[in-house]
Design an enzyme around this catalytic site. Structure first.
Site, mmCIF file in Angstrom:
data_model
loop_
_atom_site.group_PDB
_atom_site.id
_atom_site.type_symbol
_atom_site.label_atom_id
_atom_site.label_comp_id
_atom_site.label_asym_id
_atom_site.label_seq_id
_atom_site.Cartn_x
_atom_site.Cartn_y
_atom_site.Cartn_z
ATOM 1 N N ASP A 8 0.853 -1.188 0.000
ATOM 2 C CA ASP A 8 0.000 0.000 0.000
ATOM 3 C C ASP A 8 0.890 1.240 0.000
ATOM 4 O OD1 ASP A 8 -2.022 1.814 0.239
ATOM 5 O OD2 ASP A 8 -2.852 1.028 2.103
ATOM 6 N N ASP A 102 -3.028 2.341 -5.959
ATOM 7 C CA ASP A 102 -1.995 2.381 -4.930
ATOM 8 C C ASP A 102 -1.880 1.138 -4.061
ATOM 9 O OD1 ASP A 102 -4.482 2.800 -3.789
ATOM 10 O OD2 ASP A 102 -3.778 4.285 -2.342
ATOM 11 N N GLU A 103 -2.578 0.067 -4.406
ATOM 12 C CA GLU A 103 -2.515 -1.152 -3.603
ATOM 13 C C GLU A 103 -2.346 -2.367 -4.499
ATOM 14 O OE1 GLU A 103 -5.331 -1.937 -0.350
ATOM 15 O OE2 GLU A 103 -6.188 0.038 -0.771
#
Length: 355
Positions: A8, A102-103
């Site tokens: 993350d 973003d993960e």
């Protein structure tokens, strides 16, 4: 036993802004817009110290952090950085699952020791992409995500099988993936705010509260999660929306806003799904009292999107004022498969004449 990483990127949008403008580093950066009517997309950890959070109205964020730096969202730039990050972690496993920009989850069972791999990914993302990330390592996807959340930012946390029960025991119920804000509020009314308290519920009680999803939650709070990496996460829909600077009451004005969004949406479709066509258009309206209304319709043959958008807007009452407008595409079809199907149909249609 399987091994999973959850990666993350820390405060992604805000971190990209601080990367591009070093003068913003160490300062409370709030991404989401300067207009009081917008919402916070992401904020830096410096802003979080003031109580600013994602999805918070900008007006409230400004009350909590009046000296914050408020910036508009730059999706194109974030997509560019996301691609750089993906290029790094995809080198380490053929089994990965992206979650937004973003993960990501990675299965790393094929490594005898996944710890140095996780550390190397962290190091490379910071060195090559200029961003920090938090990584969790565990024996299932749920616990890997919990691990990455435990000590943000810029952390690496491992949850081993013999540690999972004690780690889970001390968590708030909201830390469990799948229990959102409304579910937390419902459980709080029953006096349940921690995982340990949730353990007291029987399987029947959990299923009664959460329906078919209850079994999964019952298992996850006990450290059990049998999910596998899903490689093919096809895009189901794409959308664009904007919060207006002031309420609009005239359909002509609202149509212009929606039409501008439609142009951007068509560009998004071309970039994200270059070989696909959308079949359905959705118009979303949020009124001044924050209630929502949406209308959806499938396009017929060569019907233009602009004309269909006008038809949808004609069916919406705007007399009470509109504060947000959104448009979306869905029901995508592969253009090449359509052409192949058309060829097959045309060939079949010739058969009667061959007698």
């Amino acid at each position: 036993m399987k091994k999973f990483l959850h990666l993350d990127i820390d405060a992604f949008f805000a971190s990209v802004e601080q990367l591009d403008n070093p003068q913003l580093r160490g300062k409370p950066v709030i991404v989401g817009g300067r207009d009081n009517r917008g919402v916070v997309a992401t904020c830096s950890y410096e802003a979080r110290k003031f109580g600013v959070r994602s999805a918070m109205p900008i007006a409230l964020a400004k009350k909590k952090c009046p000296n914050g730096i408020y910036l508009p969202v730059r999706y194109a730039r974030y997509e560019e950085k996301s691609a750089e990050i993906q290029a790094v972690y995809k080198e380490y496993s053929p089994l990965y699952q992206t979650v937004g920009l973003d993960e990501a989850y990675l299965e790393v069972t094929h490594y005898a020791d996944a710890v140095p791999i996780a550390k190397e990914i962290k190091r490379r993302i910071q060195a090559e992409c200029g961003l920090t990330c938090s990584i969790g390592l565990s024996y299932n996807m749920s616990l890997a995500k919990i691990a990455s959340d435990l000590k943000k930012p810029d952390s690496f946390v491992i949850i081993r099988p013999d540690e999972s029960k004690e780690v889970l025991r001390g968590l708030s119920i909201g830390a469990i993936h799948g229990i959102g804000k409304k579910s937390q509020e419902m459980l709080e009314k029953r006096g349940i705010t921690t995982v340990e308290q949730f353990w007291e519920l029987s399987l029947d009680e959990v299923v009664k509260l959460f329906g078919k999803y209850g079994q999964s939650l019952y298992d996850r709070v006990r450290g059990v999660d049998n999910r596998e990496i899903v490689m093919d996460r096809s895009i189901k829909s794409i959308s664009r929306e904007t919060t207006l600077s002031f309420d609009l009451f005239e359909k002509e004005q609202i149509l212009q806003v929606a039409a501008d969004l439609l142009v951007e949406l068509e560009e998004d479709l071309h970039n994200q799904l270059p070989d696909h066509d959308a079949q359905t258009l959705t118009l979303k309206i949020k009124y001044s009292d924050f209630t929502n209304r949406s209308k959806q319709r499938k396009r017929q043959s060569q019907e233009g999107w602009r004309g269909l958008l006008e038809e949808l807007l004609d069916e919406v009452d705007v007399t009470n004022g509109v504060r947000l407008v959104g448009v979306g595409f869905s029901a995508f079809v592969d253009r090449n498969e359509q052409k192949a199907e058309q060829v097959r149909y045309e060939q079949l249609s010739l058969f009667p004449f061959l007698k």
